[in-house]
Design an enzyme around this catalytic site. Sequence first.
Site, PDB file in Angstrom:
ATOM      1  N   GLY A   4       0.858  -1.111  -0.004  1.00  0.00           N
ATOM      2  CA  GLY A   4       0.017   0.080  -0.026  1.00  0.00           C
ATOM      3  C   GLY A   4       0.845   1.291   0.043  1.00  0.00           C
ATOM      4  N   SER A   5       1.964   1.188   0.708  1.00  0.00           N
ATOM      5  CA  SER A   5       2.754   2.560   0.738  1.00  0.00           C
ATOM      6  C   SER A   5       3.393   2.878  -0.463  1.00  0.00           C
ATOM      7  CB  SER A   5       3.887   2.352   1.933  1.00  0.00           C
ATOM      8  OG  SER A   5       3.562   1.959   3.185  1.00  0.00           O
TER       9      SER A   5
ATOM     10  N   ASN B  29      -7.679   4.323   8.939  1.00  0.00           N
ATOM     11  CA  ASN B  29      -7.267   2.783   9.575  1.00  0.00           C
ATOM     12  C   ASN B  29      -7.231   2.977  10.998  1.00  0.00           C
ATOM     13  OD1 ASN B  29      -5.136   4.857   8.429  1.00  0.00           O
ATOM     14  ND2 ASN B  29      -3.852   3.863   9.832  1.00  0.00           N
TER      15      ASN B  29
ATOM     16  N   GLN C 115      -7.854   0.026   3.614  1.00  0.00           N
ATOM     17  CA  GLN C 115      -8.694  -0.592   4.604  1.00  0.00           C
ATOM     18  C   GLN C 115      -9.830  -0.811   4.179  1.00  0.00           C
ATOM     19  OE1 GLN C 115      -8.007  -1.330   7.946  1.00  0.00           O
ATOM     20  NE2 GLN C 115      -5.705  -0.673   7.919  1.00  0.00           N
TER      21      GLN C 115
ATOM     22  N   ALA D 171      -2.129  -6.515   0.189  1.00  0.00           N
ATOM     23  CA  ALA D 171      -2.942  -7.683   0.422  1.00  0.00           C
ATOM     24  C   ALA D 171      -3.047  -8.079   1.800  1.00  0.00           C
ATOM     25  CB  ALA D 171      -2.098  -8.717  -0.469  1.00  0.00           C
ATOM     26  N   HIS D 172      -2.086  -7.551   2.769  1.00  0.00           N
ATOM     27  CA  HIS D 172      -1.914  -8.244   3.895  1.00  0.00           C
ATOM     28  C   HIS D 172      -3.002  -7.505   4.898  1.00  0.00           C
ATOM     29  CE1 HIS D 172       0.027  -4.803   6.391  1.00  0.00           C
ATOM     30  NE2 HIS D 172       0.445  -4.502   5.129  1.00  0.00           N
TER      31      HIS D 172
ATOM     32  N   THR E 249      11.051  -8.089 -11.623  1.00  0.00           N
ATOM     33  CA  THR E 249      10.615  -9.019 -11.853  1.00  0.00           C
ATOM     34  C   THR E 249       9.473  -9.375 -10.844  1.00  0.00           C
ATOM     35  OG1 THR E 249      12.580 -10.126 -12.622  1.00  0.00           O
ATOM     36  CG2 THR E 249      11.022 -11.764 -11.514  1.00  0.00           C
TER      37      THR E 249
ATOM     38  N   CYS F 142       3.093   5.037  17.690  1.00  0.00           N
ATOM     39  CA  CYS F 142       3.912   4.066  18.375  1.00  0.00           C
ATOM     40  C   CYS F 142       5.009   3.628  17.268  1.00  0.00           C
ATOM     41  CB  CYS F 142       3.518   3.148  19.158  1.00  0.00           C
ATOM     42  SG  CYS F 142       2.161   2.187  18.197  1.00  0.00           S
TER      43      CYS F 142
HETATM   44  C1  LIG Z   1      -1.602  -0.195   5.940  1.00  0.00           C
HETATM   45  C2  LIG Z   1      -1.880   0.962   5.390  1.00  0.00           C
HETATM   46  C3  LIG Z   1      -1.066   1.421   4.411  1.00  0.00           C
HETATM   47  C4  LIG Z   1       0.227   0.881   4.024  1.00  0.00           C
HETATM   48  O1  LIG Z   1       0.001  -0.633   3.164  1.00  0.00           O
HETATM   49  P1  LIG Z   1       1.500  -1.397   3.498  1.00  0.00           P
HETATM   50  O2  LIG Z   1       1.026  -2.348   2.275  1.00  0.00           O
HETATM   51  O3  LIG Z   1       1.626  -1.827   4.707  1.00  0.00           O
HETATM   52  O4  LIG Z   1       2.585  -0.605   2.748  1.00  0.00           O
HETATM   53  C5  LIG Z   1      -1.687   2.523   3.757  1.00  0.00           C
HETATM   54  N1  LIG Z   1      -2.536   2.895   3.982  1.00  0.00           N
HETATM   55  C6  LIG Z   1      -3.398   2.625   4.785  1.00  0.00           C
HETATM   56  C7  LIG Z   1      -4.790   3.161   5.166  1.00  0.00           C
HETATM   57  C8  LIG Z   1      -3.159   1.425   5.563  1.00  0.00           C
HETATM   58  O5  LIG Z   1      -4.102   0.995   6.491  1.00  0.00           O
END
Ligand SMILES: *Cc1c(COP(=O)(O)O)cnc(C)c1O
Length: 394
Positions: free
Chosen positions: A72-73, A153, A181, A202-203, A239, A327
């Site tokens: 996501g980042s 989030n 989210q 995905a996570h 890749t 934190c």
């Molecule tokens: C977790 C999160 C991200 C970052 O995603 P990563 O895959 O951990 O880099 C970005 N935006 C929101 C709103 C998130 O909750």
Amino acid sequence: MNQVIYLDNAATTRTAPEVVEAMLPYFSELYGNPSSIYEFAGKSKEAIMASRAKIAEILGAQTNEIYFTAGGSEADNWALKAAFEAYSKKGNHIITTKIEHHAILHTCEYLEKTRGARVTYLDVDENGIVRMDELEKAITPETILISVMFANNEIGSIQPIKEIGRIAREHNILFHTDAVQAFCQVPINVDECGIDMLSSSAHKINGPKGIGFLYIRKGVKNRSFVHGGGQERKRRAGTENVPGIVGYGAAAQRAWKSMKKRTEEEAALRDYMIQRILTEIPYVRLNGDKERRLPNNVNVSFQFVEGESLLLMLDTYGICASSGSACTSGSLDPSHVLLAIGLPHEIAHGSLRMTLSEETTREEIDFTVDKLKEIVQNLRNMSPLYEDFIKSKR
Ligand SMILES: *Cc1c(COP(=O)(O)O)cnc(C)c1O
């Protein structure tokens, strides 16, 4: 009861066993490089195409509008940096909000400091929702991008995305949303919502870590983010993370299929937990919107208590939760989101986020609330502020 009560699903989720299962062959037997031309490698390529197609279908997008990233980042960074560069002839103004994830906020700050961007950080109301009149007022002829997260989030508030998309369209401004989210928690159709770019990971939906995607609407100008080989339609070289992409496809499919029933059940358990906390513990408040809220989010602030102490005490019972302070950065500053909804520092410091999953049981919630009652009382009994407060009431 499980040894760990995991109530931090906004931080990350368990990779579902069937997702792991789907990924495994792409580590061991089917390890070919998708760019190679022999048939063996074609299996990897097909797997990527299948994942892309599944994800596109969920969003009502076209397959070639999905670009895989390392999470996501990265997707957030790409959306902002590349759009800013590609549209710099039109203007330098970006509109976002004060409650975005740091992947958005820190990217905006970077663009301000080094690229001459001008950024408006919109306030939100006391429930964490952006006001449409303020959004419209912020628009200037130089505005090239509006980036507003789909759902927050920390406090779970869901933004009026369709409205924002409509306003962006009317003014011919690009609209990006961080939907990390929200994807597979809330129905999303990119056309109905007028979304031009969308980030996801995905996570957060029982997929593996380190894989995400950026949806980029066809026709949106967007430069290559990683230069190198021709992967991801020449925009994101390297890749492909084939097992990760396969895992994301499987996780998305799974979460999408179960979405309606799963989120209804989670929301019922969420409301039960909120109800118990608000009625059984004094001097507590719910953060975020009651209705327009992610199905699994509980965020509450306890007066006269430190969130960090709460977390440590909960941890002794195997309860995993998260507090309202930043934190992750090792600082004890209260969360920018809680400050943005108008909480005073001392209340924001006593905040606790608990995010449920489909695996969370009522027994776990009951156990957690029971412990929370005890812990909050014990911490308050040690607090001079609380002592003064009680004395002043007598
Ligand atoms: C977790 C999160 C991200 C970052 O995603 P990563 O895959 O951990 O880099 C970005 N935006 C929101 C709103 C998130 O909750």
